[in-house]
Design a protein around this motif. Structure first.
Motif, PDB file in Angstrom:
ATOM      1  N   PHE A  95       0.695  -1.464   0.138  1.00  0.00           N
ATOM      2  CA  PHE A  95       0.003  -0.138   0.115  1.00  0.00           C
ATOM      3  C   PHE A  95       0.780   1.405   0.156  1.00  0.00           C
ATOM      4  CE2 PHE A  95      -2.393   3.355   2.135  1.00  0.00           C
ATOM      5  CZ  PHE A  95      -3.401   3.657   1.358  1.00  0.00           C
ATOM      6  N   ALA A  96       1.658   1.528   1.002  1.00  0.00           N
ATOM      7  CA  ALA A  96       2.472   2.815   1.007  1.00  0.00           C
ATOM      8  C   ALA A  96       3.429   2.701  -0.043  1.00  0.00           C
ATOM      9  CB  ALA A  96       3.394   2.571   2.408  1.00  0.00           C
ATOM     10  N   GLU A  97       3.966   1.967  -0.590  1.00  0.00           N
ATOM     11  CA  GLU A  97       4.870   2.122  -1.762  1.00  0.00           C
ATOM     12  C   GLU A  97       4.138   2.346  -3.140  1.00  0.00           C
ATOM     13  OE1 GLU A  97       6.565  -1.825  -3.471  1.00  0.00           O
ATOM     14  OE2 GLU A  97       7.098  -1.863  -1.242  1.00  0.00           O
ATOM     15  N   ILE A  98       2.638   1.767  -3.161  1.00  0.00           N
ATOM     16  CA  ILE A  98       1.984   2.232  -4.268  1.00  0.00           C
ATOM     17  C   ILE A  98       1.510   3.792  -4.172  1.00  0.00           C
ATOM     18  CG2 ILE A  98      -0.222   1.888  -5.557  1.00  0.00           C
ATOM     19  CD1 ILE A  98       0.030  -1.214  -4.945  1.00  0.00           C
ATOM     20  N   VAL A  99       1.176   4.119  -3.203  1.00  0.00           N
ATOM     21  CA  VAL A  99       0.670   5.461  -2.687  1.00  0.00           C
ATOM     22  C   VAL A  99       1.799   6.359  -3.034  1.00  0.00           C
ATOM     23  CG1 VAL A  99      -0.163   7.175  -1.135  1.00  0.00           C
ATOM     24  CG2 VAL A  99      -1.269   4.837  -1.095  1.00  0.00           C
ATOM     25  N   SER A 138       7.246  -7.445  14.527  1.00  0.00           N
ATOM     26  CA  SER A 138       7.772  -6.193  15.313  1.00  0.00           C
ATOM     27  C   SER A 138       7.496  -4.883  14.583  1.00  0.00           C
ATOM     28  CB  SER A 138       9.255  -6.450  15.486  1.00  0.00           C
ATOM     29  OG  SER A 138       9.844  -6.725  14.206  1.00  0.00           O
ATOM     30  N   ALA A 139       7.119  -5.184  13.097  1.00  0.00           N
ATOM     31  CA  ALA A 139       6.987  -3.887  12.264  1.00  0.00           C
ATOM     32  C   ALA A 139       5.452  -3.576  12.068  1.00  0.00           C
ATOM     33  CB  ALA A 139       7.741  -3.864  11.140  1.00  0.00           C
ATOM     34  N   TRP A 140       4.614  -4.542  12.652  1.00  0.00           N
ATOM     35  CA  TRP A 140       3.217  -4.205  12.549  1.00  0.00           C
ATOM     36  C   TRP A 140       2.819  -2.924  12.697  1.00  0.00           C
ATOM     37  CZ3 TRP A 140      -1.425  -7.884  13.221  1.00  0.00           C
ATOM     38  CH2 TRP A 140      -1.371  -9.015  12.453  1.00  0.00           C
ATOM     39  N   ASP A 141       3.291  -2.026  13.852  1.00  0.00           N
ATOM     40  CA  ASP A 141       2.715  -1.004  14.326  1.00  0.00           C
ATOM     41  C   ASP A 141       3.085   0.080  13.117  1.00  0.00           C
ATOM     42  OD1 ASP A 141       1.215  -1.796  16.602  1.00  0.00           O
ATOM     43  OD2 ASP A 141       2.886  -1.193  17.919  1.00  0.00           O
ATOM     44  N   GLU A 142       4.451   0.029  12.904  1.00  0.00           N
ATOM     45  CA  GLU A 142       4.892   1.079  11.935  1.00  0.00           C
ATOM     46  C   GLU A 142       4.348   0.997  10.593  1.00  0.00           C
ATOM     47  OE1 GLU A 142       9.111   0.053  11.222  1.00  0.00           O
ATOM     48  OE2 GLU A 142       8.826   0.964   9.398  1.00  0.00           O
ATOM     49  N   PHE A 143       3.994  -0.225  10.107  1.00  0.00           N
ATOM     50  CA  PHE A 143       3.188  -0.294   8.888  1.00  0.00           C
ATOM     51  C   PHE A 143       1.714   0.164   9.027  1.00  0.00           C
ATOM     52  CE2 PHE A 143       5.224  -2.359   5.015  1.00  0.00           C
ATOM     53  CZ  PHE A 143       6.652  -2.578   5.708  1.00  0.00           C
ATOM     54  N   LEU A 144       1.023  -0.306  10.030  1.00  0.00           N
ATOM     55  CA  LEU A 144      -0.254   0.352  10.378  1.00  0.00           C
ATOM     56  C   LEU A 144      -0.373   1.726  10.227  1.00  0.00           C
ATOM     57  CD1 LEU A 144      -1.480  -2.684  12.361  1.00  0.00           C
ATOM     58  CD2 LEU A 144      -2.244  -2.122  10.000  1.00  0.00           C
ATOM     59  N   ASP A 145       0.621   2.415  11.108  1.00  0.00           N
ATOM     60  CA  ASP A 145       0.743   3.981  11.116  1.00  0.00           C
ATOM     61  C   ASP A 145       1.095   4.329   9.943  1.00  0.00           C
ATOM     62  OD1 ASP A 145       0.438   3.693  14.190  1.00  0.00           O
ATOM     63  OD2 ASP A 145       2.785   4.172  14.559  1.00  0.00           O
ATOM     64  N   GLY A 146       1.886   4.069   9.053  1.00  0.00           N
ATOM     65  CA  GLY A 146       2.029   4.410   7.587  1.00  0.00           C
ATOM     66  C   GLY A 146       0.874   4.403   6.822  1.00  0.00           C
ATOM     67  N   ILE A 147       0.117   3.346   7.089  1.00  0.00           N
ATOM     68  CA  ILE A 147      -1.236   3.098   6.261  1.00  0.00           C
ATOM     69  C   ILE A 147      -2.309   4.196   6.910  1.00  0.00           C
ATOM     70  CG2 ILE A 147      -3.355   1.744   5.835  1.00  0.00           C
ATOM     71  CD1 ILE A 147      -1.015  -0.628   5.556  1.00  0.00           C
ATOM     72  N   CYS A 148      -2.459   4.373   7.876  1.00  0.00           N
ATOM     73  CA  CYS A 148      -3.395   5.486   8.511  1.00  0.00           C
ATOM     74  C   CYS A 148      -2.821   6.780   8.056  1.00  0.00           C
ATOM     75  CB  CYS A 148      -3.397   5.252  10.213  1.00  0.00           C
ATOM     76  SG  CYS A 148      -4.266   3.926  10.612  1.00  0.00           S
ATOM     77  N   ASP A 149      -1.664   7.060   8.329  1.00  0.00           N
ATOM     78  CA  ASP A 149      -1.235   8.534   7.794  1.00  0.00           C
ATOM     79  C   ASP A 149      -1.406   8.745   6.527  1.00  0.00           C
ATOM     80  OD1 ASP A 149       0.076  10.734   8.538  1.00  0.00           O
ATOM     81  OD2 ASP A 149       2.082   9.939   7.900  1.00  0.00           O
ATOM     82  N   ARG A 150      -1.457   7.863   5.454  1.00  0.00           N
ATOM     83  CA  ARG A 150      -1.648   7.898   3.933  1.00  0.00           C
ATOM     84  C   ARG A 150      -3.192   7.949   3.855  1.00  0.00           C
ATOM     85  NH1 ARG A 150       2.895   5.589   4.670  1.00  0.00           N
ATOM     86  NH2 ARG A 150       4.875   6.154   3.340  1.00  0.00           N
ATOM     87  N   LEU A 151      -3.836   7.727   4.698  1.00  0.00           N
ATOM     88  CA  LEU A 151      -5.391   7.866   4.698  1.00  0.00           C
ATOM     89  C   LEU A 151      -5.865   8.900   5.420  1.00  0.00           C
ATOM     90  CD1 LEU A 151      -6.478   3.802   4.598  1.00  0.00           C
ATOM     91  CD2 LEU A 151      -6.227   5.485   2.192  1.00  0.00           C
ATOM     92  N   HIS A 152      -5.163   9.914   5.789  1.00  0.00           N
ATOM     93  CA  HIS A 152      -5.461  11.122   6.520  1.00  0.00           C
ATOM     94  C   HIS A 152      -6.094  10.406   7.952  1.00  0.00           C
ATOM     95  CE1 HIS A 152      -4.800  12.674   2.638  1.00  0.00           C
ATOM     96  NE2 HIS A 152      -5.924  12.181   2.199  1.00  0.00           N
ATOM     97  N   MET A 153      -5.644   9.267   8.494  1.00  0.00           N
ATOM     98  CA  MET A 153      -6.089   9.183   9.777  1.00  0.00           C
ATOM     99  C   MET A 153      -4.866   9.384  10.506  1.00  0.00           C
ATOM    100  SD  MET A 153      -8.627   5.833   9.442  1.00  0.00           S
ATOM    101  CE  MET A 153      -7.693   5.089   8.230  1.00  0.00           C
TER     102      MET A 153
END
Ligand code: GDP
Length: 189
Positions: A95-99, A138-153
Motif C-alpha cells: 500500500f505505502a509503496e504504491i501510494v 515487530s513492524a506491524w505498528d509501523e506499517f499500520l501507522d504508515g497506512i493510517c497516515d496516508r489515509l488521513h487518519m
C-alpha cells in the motif's frame, strides 16, 4: 434493506476475505480484471457487494482502470442511502509503496481518491489491511501507522481500531474484520 460494499485494488485478497467471512462460493485467484460488474450476495435483509478490483493489472489499459473507478464511484452515489459501510481492502506491504509512487509522479493514488470520496459521501469506511503475514510482527505498528497516515487518519493506528482491521485472509484470520462488521450490523438494527 442494508448493504455492505467491498472495494480494493485487484489482487489484495478481496475474494479470499469474502470467502472467509461469508463462506460463499467466491472465486479466488481468478484472472484479474475479468470481473467488471459487482458480485452480489444476499443474506435476508443484508446485501453484500463485491466491486470489481481497481488499479493497474497486467493487460488492462488505463482507460479500463478509469472505467472501473467510475463504476465504483457511481455505485456508491446511487446506493449510498442503504450502504451501512464500505470495506476498503489494502495490501499491508504494497500500500505505502504504491501510494508514494503515485504521489511522486504528482498523481492522486486511486486508493486515496476513493477513500476521500467515501469520506465526503459520509460513508463509514473500514480499512481491511490484508496480508499482514508479509510483515514481521515487530513492524506491524509501523506499517499500520504508515497506512493510517496516508489515509488521513492521524497515527497511532490503534486510535482507529474501529476503522482499521489487520487480517491474514489466506490463513482464515479475518475475525477482527468480522467483529467490526457485526458491530455495524447491530447498530444498523
Ligand atoms: P482479489 O483479486 O483481491 O480478489 O484477490 P484474491 O482473493 O484472488 O487473492 C489474490 C492473491 O493473494 C491470491 O494468490 C491469494 O492466495 C493471496 N492472498 C490472499 N490473502 C492473503 C494473505 O492474507 N496473505 C498472503 N500472503 N496472501 C494472500
Amino acid at each position: 434493506k442494508y448493504e455492505i460494499v467491498f472495494i480494493g485494488r485487484s489482487n489484495v485478497g478481496k475474494s479470499t476475505i469474502m470467502r472467509e467471512l461469508i463462506g460463499a462460493k467466491v472465486k479466488v485467484g481468478r484472472r484479474p480484471g475479468v470481473t467488471q460488474k459487482p458480485n452480489y450476495y444476499q443474506f435476508g435483509d443484508l446485501l453484500i457487494t463485491d466491486m470489481p478490483g481497481y488499479g493497474y493489472m497486467k493487460g488492462v489499459d488505463r482507460a479500463k482502470q478509469e472505467r472501473v473507478k467510475d463504476l465504483i464511484v457511481k455505485y456508491f452515489e446511487d446506493n449510498a442511502s442503504r450502504i451501512i459501510c464500505a470495506v476498503q481492502v489494502v495490501d499491508a506491504k504494497a500500500f505505502a509503496e504504491i501510494v508514494d509512487r503515485w504521489d511522486g509522479r504528482g498523481e492522486i493514488p486511486i486508493d486515496i481518491e476513493l477513500n476521500d470520496f467515501l469520506y465526503d459521501l459520509d460513508l463509514d469506511v473500514i480499512v481491511a489491511v490484508n496480508k499482514m503475514d508479509k510483515i514481521h510482527p515487530s513492524a506491524w505498528d509501523e506499517f499500520l501507522d504508515g497506512i493510517c497516515d496516508r489515509l488521513h487518519m492521524l497515527p497511532p493506528w490503534n486510535q482507529w481500531i474501529d476503522k482499521v482491521a489487520p487480517i491474514v485472509a489466506k490463513k482464515g484470520d479475518v475475525n477482527v474484520l468480522g467483529k467490526l462488521l457485526r458491530e455495524r450490523l447491530r447498530k444498523a438494527g
